[in-house]
Enzyme design. Structure first.
Site, PDB file in Angstrom:
ATOM      1  N   GLY A 208      30.472  16.815 -45.764  1.00 33.47           N
ATOM      2  CA  GLY A 208      30.526  16.735 -47.230  1.00 33.47           C
ATOM      3  C   GLY A 208      31.793  16.045 -47.693  1.00 33.47           C
ATOM      4  N   ASN A 209      32.130  16.207 -48.963  1.00 34.65           N
ATOM      5  CA  ASN A 209      33.404  15.685 -49.465  1.00 34.65           C
ATOM      6  C   ASN A 209      33.907  16.602 -50.574  1.00 34.65           C
ATOM      7  OD1 ASN A 209      32.442  14.588 -52.122  1.00 34.65           O
ATOM      8  ND2 ASN A 209      31.192  13.318 -50.766  1.00 34.65           N
ATOM      9  N   TYR A 210      35.100  16.311 -51.092  1.00 37.89           N
ATOM     10  CA  TYR A 210      35.760  17.236 -52.018  1.00 37.89           C
ATOM     11  C   TYR A 210      35.257  17.157 -53.458  1.00 37.89           C
ATOM     12  CZ  TYR A 210      39.267  18.289 -48.454  1.00 37.89           C
ATOM     13  OH  TYR A 210      39.894  18.712 -47.331  1.00 37.89           O
TER      14      TYR A 210
END
Ligand code: CTP
Length: 399
Positions: A208-210
């Site tokens: 995923g990412n932030y």
């Protein structure tokens, strides 16, 4: 824009009340007819005499008149006004407005409003951040009220952060914009993408990412508030939407988002790609949980489809395509290159070098660039205010 407009100004007991005589003066100077209403507590911060002198009308602070005991008619005021602006609004009054607790003239007038309502909260940063306050703000938004987000800066407590009431000049501009543009995205179909995408590895893990999706959600709310019919295509996030003009479609992976965008885009007048779409995905997804082994684990990633590029290639006539660029170096140059290579109309640039801008924060700072190279340099602001800035630039610079 404000000439002849009937404006009710409601003041509550916050230190920022000292700015309201100036707001009233500005409104009167612009030709507006102003009626000031006050809570009892606000009279400790600013006097009714000052406000009646500036507004050229007597001020109402009590449900009943002191001289003859007659009822002050809040219903009439609600029907008279073209707009009501409540500023400053304390955490206490936000709670009363959100829950219909009509124990003073200001809240009864609010409940009687038949016109657009603007609410400018002002309080210390911790009170503002408290879930109770945020909940009340969200309730008030869901009623269709416009929240004038407090500014980030030094507060009366000496602390610094969001909570400072917007300046009178900015409130005046906002009101003027409201009467000028009003619903300037009426009859416009807008797609907004927001949030991260999750690329599954196995049933319990993903890449995923932030991204939290906050910026995209604020853009969706702002577009809906301005009359657009919004389709929000959202990656995994806990955020909720408030405006009834937003239809939400949840997706998980870059491939899901790609499919949804390609399917829905032909019907849209404007597509705003604020999502942080994964550039790579894991193709060897396992249907069962991967067990750890003795050595290294290598996952081979494959590129995902560049949705924005595909939308740019297939862009309809009169369709506006807006992309985002998150850069850490050579920001303007990279953003301009993306604008051209992906056939965009606007690109919103986020630089991670800017303090207060980035993932998960309440604030952001952006620049927007259009095809002719005009660069709008924004200042650090709350995400809803930045969303308004982005939509304003698009609306003013679309051809
Ligand atoms: N985007 C997209 N599809 C992808 C990846 C990104 O549509 N598979 C969109 C994002 O929603 C954003 C824009 O592309 O609007 C910019 O994404 P960014 O990752 O900054 O740019 P890239 O073109 O992927 O370039 P790079 O990663 O090399 O900076």
């Amino acid at each position: 824009m404000l000439k002849g407009k009937k404006i009710v100004v409601g003041i509550t007991g916050s230190i920022a009340a000292y700015k309201i005589p100036f707001l009233v003066r500005l409104l009167v100077k612009e030709g507006a007819e102003v009626r000031v209403i006050m809570t009892p507590a606000s009279k400790d911060f600013v006097t009714p005499l000052t406000l009646s002198t500036l507004s050229q009308h007597s001020v109402i602070a009590d449900p009943f008149r002191a001289d003859n005991g007659e009822w002050n008619n809040h219903v009439e005021l609600g029907q008279w006004a073209d707009a009501m602006i409540f500023a400053p609004v304390t955490a206490n009054t936000l709670g009363k407005m959100a829950h219909g607790i009509a124990d003073n003239f200001v809240v009864t007038a609010y409940l009687s409003a038949k016109c657009p309502v603007f609410i400018a909260p002002a309080m210390d940063l911790d009170m503002y951040a408290h879930p109770s306050t945020q909940n009340n703000i969200n309730i008030l938004k869901s009623f269709g009220n416009q929240i004038i987000e407090p500014q980030v800066g030094e507060l009366a407590s000496g602390l610094s952060g969001p909570g400072r009431m917007e300046e009178p000049e900015a409130i005046l501009h906002l009101l003027a914009d409201h009467f000028r543009s009003g619903l300037d995205l009426n009859h416009t179909k807008v797609i907004v993408t927001a949030g991260p995408t999750n690329e599954k590895i196995d049933p319990v893990r993903y890449i995923g990412n932030y991204s939290t999706g906050k910026m995209g959600f604020c853009i969706a709310e702002e577009a809906a508030r301005r009359g657009a019919e919004v389709l929000l295509i959202a990656g995994p996030t806990h955020l909720v939407t408030y405006h009834p003009g937003i239809t939400r479609m949840n997706v998980e992976s870059a491939a899901d988002m790609h499919a949804a965008c390609i399917r829905e885009a032909p019907a849209a007048d404007m597509v705003i790609m604020a999502a942080a779409v994964a550039d790579y995905t894991y193709a060897g997804q396992s249907p069962v949980k991967l067990k750890k082994g003795p050595g290294e684990l290598t996952l081979k990633l494959e590129p995902t489809a560049d949705i924005l590029k595909e939308l740019g290639t297939n862009k309809k006539e009169n369709q506006l395509l807006i992309g985002f660029a998150l850069e850490t170096d050579h920001e303007l140059e990279n953003a301009k290159n993306k604008l051209v290579s992906k056939n965009l109309d606007f690109i919103v640039l986020n630089s991670l070098q800017d303090h207060g801008a980035g993932f998960g924060l309440e604030t952001n700072k952006i620049s927007i660039i259009n095809r002719s190279g005009t660069v709008h340099q924004g200042t650090l602001n709350t995400k809803p205010a930045v969303a308004a800035e982005i939509i304003d630039f698009i609306v003013k610079n679309r051809t």
